[in-house]
Every structure is written in structure tokens, then in C-alpha cells.
Design a protein around this motif. Structure first.
Motif, PDB file in Angstrom:
ATOM      1  N   ARG A   1       8.421 -51.871 -10.673  1.00 26.09           N
ATOM      2  CA  ARG A   1       8.157 -51.404 -12.047  1.00 26.09           C
ATOM      3  C   ARG A   1       7.414 -50.080 -12.019  1.00 26.09           C
ATOM      4  NH1 ARG A   1       6.405 -56.709 -13.073  1.00 26.09           N
ATOM      5  NH2 ARG A   1       4.279 -55.983 -13.341  1.00 26.09           N
ATOM      6  N   ALA A   2       6.418 -49.991 -11.139  1.00 25.90           N
ATOM      7  CA  ALA A   2       5.636 -48.753 -11.023  1.00 25.90           C
ATOM      8  C   ALA A   2       6.511 -47.606 -10.540  1.00 25.90           C
ATOM      9  CB  ALA A   2       4.460 -48.969 -10.065  1.00 25.90           C
ATOM     10  N   ARG A   3       7.277 -47.853  -9.482  1.00 24.63           N
ATOM     11  CA  ARG A   3       8.137 -46.800  -8.918  1.00 24.63           C
ATOM     12  C   ARG A   3       9.138 -46.294  -9.964  1.00 24.63           C
ATOM     13  NH1 ARG A   3       9.311 -45.525  -3.559  1.00 24.63           N
ATOM     14  NH2 ARG A   3       8.220 -47.383  -2.865  1.00 24.63           N
ATOM     15  N   TYR A   4       9.823 -47.200 -10.631  1.00 20.08           N
ATOM     16  CA  TYR A   4      10.812 -46.810 -11.636  1.00 20.08           C
ATOM     17  C   TYR A   4      10.150 -46.056 -12.786  1.00 20.08           C
ATOM     18  CZ  TYR A   4      14.615 -47.078 -14.998  1.00 20.08           C
ATOM     19  OH  TYR A   4      15.589 -46.759 -15.903  1.00 20.08           O
ATOM     20  N   SER A   5       9.026 -46.570 -13.264  1.00 20.54           N
ATOM     21  CA  SER A   5       8.339 -45.956 -14.401  1.00 20.54           C
ATOM     22  C   SER A   5       7.879 -44.541 -14.085  1.00 20.54           C
ATOM     23  CB  SER A   5       7.125 -46.793 -14.804  1.00 20.54           C
ATOM     24  OG  SER A   5       7.514 -48.060 -15.257  1.00 20.54           O
ATOM     25  N   ILE A   6       7.293 -44.363 -12.921  1.00 25.61           N
ATOM     26  CA  ILE A   6       6.768 -43.049 -12.556  1.00 25.61           C
ATOM     27  C   ILE A   6       7.886 -42.053 -12.321  1.00 25.61           C
ATOM     28  CG2 ILE A   6       5.500 -41.797 -10.759  1.00 25.61           C
ATOM     29  CD1 ILE A   6       3.741 -44.375 -10.548  1.00 25.61           C
ATOM     30  N   ILE A   7       8.902 -42.458 -11.602  1.00 25.02           N
ATOM     31  CA  ILE A   7       9.998 -41.521 -11.314  1.00 25.02           C
ATOM     32  C   ILE A   7      10.761 -41.164 -12.584  1.00 25.02           C
ATOM     33  CG2 ILE A   7      12.197 -41.248 -10.091  1.00 25.02           C
ATOM     34  CD1 ILE A   7      10.857 -42.763  -7.741  1.00 25.02           C
ATOM     35  N   MET A   8      11.085 -42.145 -13.409  1.00 28.18           N
ATOM     36  CA  MET A   8      11.815 -41.839 -14.646  1.00 28.18           C
ATOM     37  C   MET A   8      10.932 -41.072 -15.638  1.00 28.18           C
ATOM     38  SD  MET A   8      14.935 -42.493 -14.344  1.00 28.18           S
ATOM     39  CE  MET A   8      15.412 -42.204 -16.045  1.00 28.18           C
TER      40      MET A   8
ATOM     41  N   TYR B   1      12.394 -51.099 -20.186  1.00 28.58           N
ATOM     42  CA  TYR B   1      13.498 -51.503 -19.314  1.00 28.58           C
ATOM     43  C   TYR B   1      12.947 -51.987 -17.965  1.00 28.58           C
ATOM     44  CZ  TYR B   1      17.504 -51.066 -16.182  1.00 28.58           C
ATOM     45  OH  TYR B   1      18.471 -51.312 -15.246  1.00 28.58           O
ATOM     46  N   ALA B   2      12.003 -51.223 -17.398  1.00 26.77           N
ATOM     47  CA  ALA B   2      11.419 -51.599 -16.108  1.00 26.77           C
ATOM     48  C   ALA B   2      10.728 -52.958 -16.200  1.00 26.77           C
ATOM     49  CB  ALA B   2      10.429 -50.525 -15.649  1.00 26.77           C
ATOM     50  N   ASP B   3      10.027 -53.203 -17.310  1.00 24.37           N
ATOM     51  CA  ASP B   3       9.332 -54.488 -17.482  1.00 24.37           C
ATOM     52  C   ASP B   3      10.319 -55.649 -17.558  1.00 24.37           C
ATOM     53  OD1 ASP B   3       6.889 -53.223 -17.440  1.00 24.37           O
ATOM     54  OD2 ASP B   3       6.697 -53.163 -19.627  1.00 24.37           O
ATOM     55  N   ARG B   4      11.471 -55.405 -18.168  1.00 25.83           N
ATOM     56  CA  ARG B   4      12.484 -56.462 -18.287  1.00 25.83           C
ATOM     57  C   ARG B   4      13.227 -56.704 -16.972  1.00 25.83           C
ATOM     58  NH1 ARG B   4      13.917 -53.433 -22.682  1.00 25.83           N
ATOM     59  NH2 ARG B   4      15.891 -52.866 -21.713  1.00 25.83           N
TER      60      ARG B   4
END
Length: 141
Positions: free
Chosen positions: A30-37, A19-22
């Protein structure tokens, strides 16, 4: 509205990374969303493990452990022999990365395993660690 529990039950960190990549064209978001989620998914698994241990041992005090912070939860699991020291260190590193992105507006030089998270290789490194940790914690559940 969909609850966070429903999202965690029917989704996975991998789906969140996709989802973050899209949705996020720039690497920092992308990094922030991926790490937090990814961290949210890991903490959910930690809570399930702690609840399972509390029920198994009829230890209501341990049931309150889900109210602790991430670092205290993983230390409690290490102390009780549920996880090994190297896995504890991996979870601690993921937590440190999460804290940098959750508490700093512009995390400038946050590193994970020696790589800057704000570079493509660093994001991949953290995502891989999160996925491996998530799979390991699911086994413990």
C-alpha cells in the motif's frame, strides 16, 4: 488500453490511495503504490506548470524542462520564484521517499517527517503531504 494521461486527467491521488487500500492487504505494498502513484501525479502537475511558464514567457528552452528529473524541476521552480523554499523542501522529501520505494527492493527504514513509512502513521503522513502538495500545484496550474 487506457493511457497514463487519461488516468491522470480523470483521477486523483486520493482515488489511487483508496484503490491501494482496497487492493493491497499489506502495508508495504500500500505504501509503495501510494508513494509512487502520488509522485506520478505531482510530476504531472510540475510538467503542466513548466509548460505554462514556457508558453507565457515564450521560452522554448524552459519547455524542455519537462525532460528533467523531479528534483531538478522543483529546483527550477524554486529558482524562478514559483514555489517557496518550505514547499520545495516538502516536495524534496516526497521525492526522497519515492526514490527509496522505487529503487530499493526492501526499503527497510525509510522515514518521512521522522516517522517510518512502513508504519501506518508514516504512510498517512506521506499521503497527506502528497495530497496537500497536489492541491497546491493544481492552483499553480
Amino acid at each position: 488500453m487506457v493511457s497514463m494521461n487519461a488516468i491522470l486527467r480523470y483521477s486523483s491521488p486520493k482515488q489511487e490511495f483508496d484503490y491501494a487500500d482496497r487492493c493491497f492487504p499489506d502495508l508495504e505494498h500500500r505504501a509503495r503504490y501510494s508513494i509512487i502513484m502520488g509522485h506520478v501525479y505531482l510530476e504531472s502537475q510540475l510538467n503542466s506548470i513548466l509548460e505554462k511558464i514556457a508558453i507565457k514567457n515564450n521560452n522554448h528552452a524552459l519547455g524542455w524542462a519537462i525532460n528533467l528529473g523531479f528534483k531538478a524541476k522543483i529546483s527550477l521552480l524554486l529558482f524562478n520564484g514559483v514555489i517557496k523554499p518550505d514547499f520545495h523542501e516538502k516536495l524534496k522529501s516526497i521525492n526522497d521517499a519515492r526514490n527509496a520505494f522505487a529503487h530499493e527492493v526492501w526499503p527497510s527504514d525509510t522515514k518521512f517527517n521522522g516517522k517510518s513509512i512502513l508504519e501506518e502513521g508514516g504512510v498517512l503522513e506521506v499521503r497527506t503531504a502528497i495530497l496537500e502538495a497536489y492541491d497546491a500545484l493544481r492552483i499553480l496550474c
